[in-house]
Design an enzyme around this catalytic site. Structure first.
Site, mmCIF file in Angstrom:
data_model
loop_
_atom_site.group_PDB
_atom_site.id
_atom_site.type_symbol
_atom_site.label_atom_id
_atom_site.label_comp_id
_atom_site.label_asym_id
_atom_site.label_seq_id
_atom_site.Cartn_x
_atom_site.Cartn_y
_atom_site.Cartn_z
ATOM 1 N N ILE A 1 10.926 -36.332 22.311
ATOM 2 C CA ILE A 1 10.851 -35.216 21.488
ATOM 3 C C ILE A 1 12.226 -34.592 21.405
ATOM 4 C CG2 ILE A 1 10.364 -32.585 21.869
ATOM 5 C CD1 ILE A 1 7.748 -33.559 23.447
ATOM 6 N N SER B 1 20.830 -30.391 27.839
ATOM 7 C CA SER B 1 22.120 -30.494 28.494
ATOM 8 C C SER B 1 21.643 -31.152 29.764
ATOM 9 C CB SER B 1 22.880 -29.549 28.708
ATOM 10 O OG SER B 1 22.165 -28.522 29.191
ATOM 11 N N THR C 1 16.167 -35.446 29.132
ATOM 12 C CA THR C 1 15.489 -35.772 27.942
ATOM 13 C C THR C 1 13.949 -35.278 27.923
ATOM 14 O OG1 THR C 1 14.823 -37.927 28.383
ATOM 15 C CG2 THR C 1 16.837 -37.930 27.379
ATOM 16 N N ASP D 1 19.454 -17.508 29.099
ATOM 17 C CA ASP D 1 19.647 -18.358 28.038
ATOM 18 C C ASP D 1 18.592 -18.349 27.086
ATOM 19 O OD1 ASP D 1 21.282 -20.401 27.098
ATOM 20 O OD2 ASP D 1 20.335 -22.218 28.094
HETATM 21 N N1 LIG Z 1 7.018 -28.299 26.634
HETATM 22 C C1 LIG Z 1 7.673 -28.930 25.437
HETATM 23 N N2 LIG Z 1 6.822 -29.128 24.428
HETATM 24 C C2 LIG Z 1 7.564 -29.674 23.394
HETATM 25 N N3 LIG Z 1 8.821 -29.553 23.070
HETATM 26 C C3 LIG Z 1 9.702 -29.191 24.176
HETATM 27 C C4 LIG Z 1 8.979 -28.696 25.287
HETATM 28 N N4 LIG Z 1 9.917 -28.558 26.302
HETATM 29 C C5 LIG Z 1 11.163 -28.779 25.659
HETATM 30 N N5 LIG Z 1 10.982 -29.172 24.508
HETATM 31 C C6 LIG Z 1 11.957 -29.529 23.491
HETATM 32 O O1 LIG Z 1 12.449 -30.744 23.957
HETATM 33 C C7 LIG Z 1 14.112 -30.743 23.331
HETATM 34 C C8 LIG Z 1 15.104 -30.577 24.790
HETATM 35 O O2 LIG Z 1 14.840 -29.720 25.417
HETATM 36 P P1 LIG Z 1 15.619 -29.123 26.693
HETATM 37 O O3 LIG Z 1 14.964 -27.948 27.094
HETATM 38 O O4 LIG Z 1 15.861 -30.327 27.556
HETATM 39 O O5 LIG Z 1 17.033 -28.758 25.934
HETATM 40 P P2 LIG Z 1 17.482 -27.646 24.926
HETATM 41 O O6 LIG Z 1 16.886 -26.219 25.401
HETATM 42 O O7 LIG Z 1 17.485 -28.282 23.578
HETATM 43 O O8 LIG Z 1 19.237 -27.562 25.127
HETATM 44 P P3 LIG Z 1 19.811 -26.985 26.510
HETATM 45 O O9 LIG Z 1 19.154 -27.542 27.800
HETATM 46 O O10 LIG Z 1 21.183 -27.527 26.308
HETATM 47 O O11 LIG Z 1 19.753 -25.458 26.514
HETATM 48 C C9 LIG Z 1 14.349 -29.430 22.506
HETATM 49 O O12 LIG Z 1 14.013 -29.376 21.196
HETATM 50 C C10 LIG Z 1 13.035 -28.428 23.176
HETATM 51 O O13 LIG Z 1 12.475 -27.640 22.199
#
Ligand SMILES: Nc1ncnc2c1ncn2[C@@H]1O[C@H](COP(=O)(O)OP(=O)(O)OP(=O)(O)O)[C@@H](O)[C@H]1O
Length: 343
Positions: free
Chosen positions: A74, A78, A81, A189
């Site tokens: 997906i 930071s 994954t 955040d």
């Molecule tokens: N429950 C979920 N269902 C679908 N997509 C998700 C879910 N949780 C996170 N994502 C997606 O996965 C990706 C990575 O998410 P993650 O929370 O690890 O990092 P981020 O918010 O993009 O960056 P950072 O942690 O640097 O702020 C993002 O595009 C986020 O929208």
């Protein structure tokens, strides 16, 4: 770096018949780095007790990592994954975060896990089915949402309509209000990539890695986060004061401007953008394109002086919010349309 954990959430959603977790002790003054390492070890040990259990349709069961079938990637953040997986025909988003000896990084992982577990009873926060802690990583199994709002903006290449933003604002304000009133936590955040949407039009908040525990309603530690969405008081190097949920209210205001106009409101390098947040007049929505109530809500959120910004009760009582609560806006239909158009 110090952390201000809320704590007590690990596994709370996994067995709802269990008695509530004991009250959280107030943090003691300590040397940050040593105490953080100690805290992190304790928290990890506490979290490990509920590792390897998934709760699906109200049933808590022991599960094995190997039963999670990888479907597709997906995205990456930071801390790790996120991938789509299937467990006994239930589709999940599994966030895999490598274990690290860096106590700050580890505390982010544990905070994310803790808050998502604590918030099992909030319909505006992404749901957690359970998690696995191995020698190498932490894997959090969440409900799988369709997309986050920054990806959606990139995909549809146009602003999100005001009536959809109305519904979205209600969910996000309620999620932040829930964290504050129920758990004394602020998110820290808030930004489009941390707001998720599912195919039925449900909007939820996620990513609690840098959330902070409030002490007498204020957060005291400086934490990383995305500086581009931080209020001026959090960017000001001369400001040694603590801050409160009104910093999240600024981030919400900036997020709403981005969604309504289709682009982040400041331009230039990251340094330029941060200087503008600190020194320029905050962005506003044009009354030529948006309703007076929406313009007013954004103006209230984006006040340079945090004490002039509304709290969540005031936001929930704002005419923009009360008006959209009464409307029967079909977010699901809009989402299906824009995703179809941009396919
Ligand atoms: N429950 C979920 N269902 C679908 N997509 C998700 C879910 N949780 C996170 N994502 C997606 O996965 C990706 C990575 O998410 P993650 O929370 O690890 O990092 P981020 O918010 O993009 O960056 P950072 O942690 O640097 O702020 C993002 O595009 C986020 O929208």
């Amino acid at each position: 770096m110090d952390r201000d954990f809320a704590l007590g959430g690990f596994g709370m959603n996994l067995n709802m018949n269990q008695a509530a977790a004991p009250p959280v002790p107030a943090p003691q003054p300590h040397h940050p780095s040593r105490a953080s390492t100690h805290n992190v070890q304790n928290l990890l040990a506490q979290a490990e007790k509920n590792s390897g259990f998934l709760t699906l349709q109200g049933l808590r069961r022991k599960a094995e990592i190997k039963e999670l079938e990888f479907v597709e990637d997906i995205g990456h953040g930071s801390c790790g994954t996120v991938s789509k997986c299937s467990y006994q025909s239930v589709t999940m988003a599994v966030k895999t975060m490598p274990r690290t000896s860096n106590s700050y990084e580890m505390s982010r992982i544990l905070m994310d896990l803790d808050v998502i577990c604590l918030s099992f009873d909030c319909p505006y926060i992404v749901r957690c089915f359970g998690y696995f802690i191995t020698a190498y990583d932490v894997r959090v199994c969440m409900e799988c949402m369709a997309t986050c709002l920054d990806r959606l903006l990139i995909r549809i290449q146009k602003p999100i309509p005001e009536n959809i933003i109305g519904k979205l604002s209600i969910s996000i304000i309620k999620a932040l209000h829930y964290l504050k009133t129920k758990h004394q936590i602020m998110h820290r955040d808030v930004k489009p990539s941390n707001i998720l949407l599912d195919w039925s039009g449900v909007i939820k908040l996620c990513d609690f890695g840098i959330a902070g525990r409030l002490i007498e309603s204020r957060a005291h530690s400086k934490q990383a986060g995305c500086p581009l969405y931080m209020g001026p008081e959090r960017l000001d190097p001369n400001n040694m004061n603590s801050y409160d949920i009104r910093s999240d209210v600024w981030s919400l205001g900036l997020t709403l401007v981005e969604l309504a106009t289709g682009h982040y409101p400041y331009a230039g390098t990251e340094f330029d953008m941060m200087s503008k947040i600190l020194n320029d007049e905050p962005p506003r929505l044009s009354p030529d394109h948006f309703s007076p109530d929406f313009c007013d809500l954004v103006e209230n959120c984006l006040q340079r002086d945090p004490t002039m910004r509304p709290n969540y009760d005031q936001l929930l009582a704002h005419p923009f919010i009360t008006h959209h609560e009464q409307l029967d806006t079909d977010v699901e239909e809009w989402f299906a349309d824009v995703m179809g158009d941009s396919a």
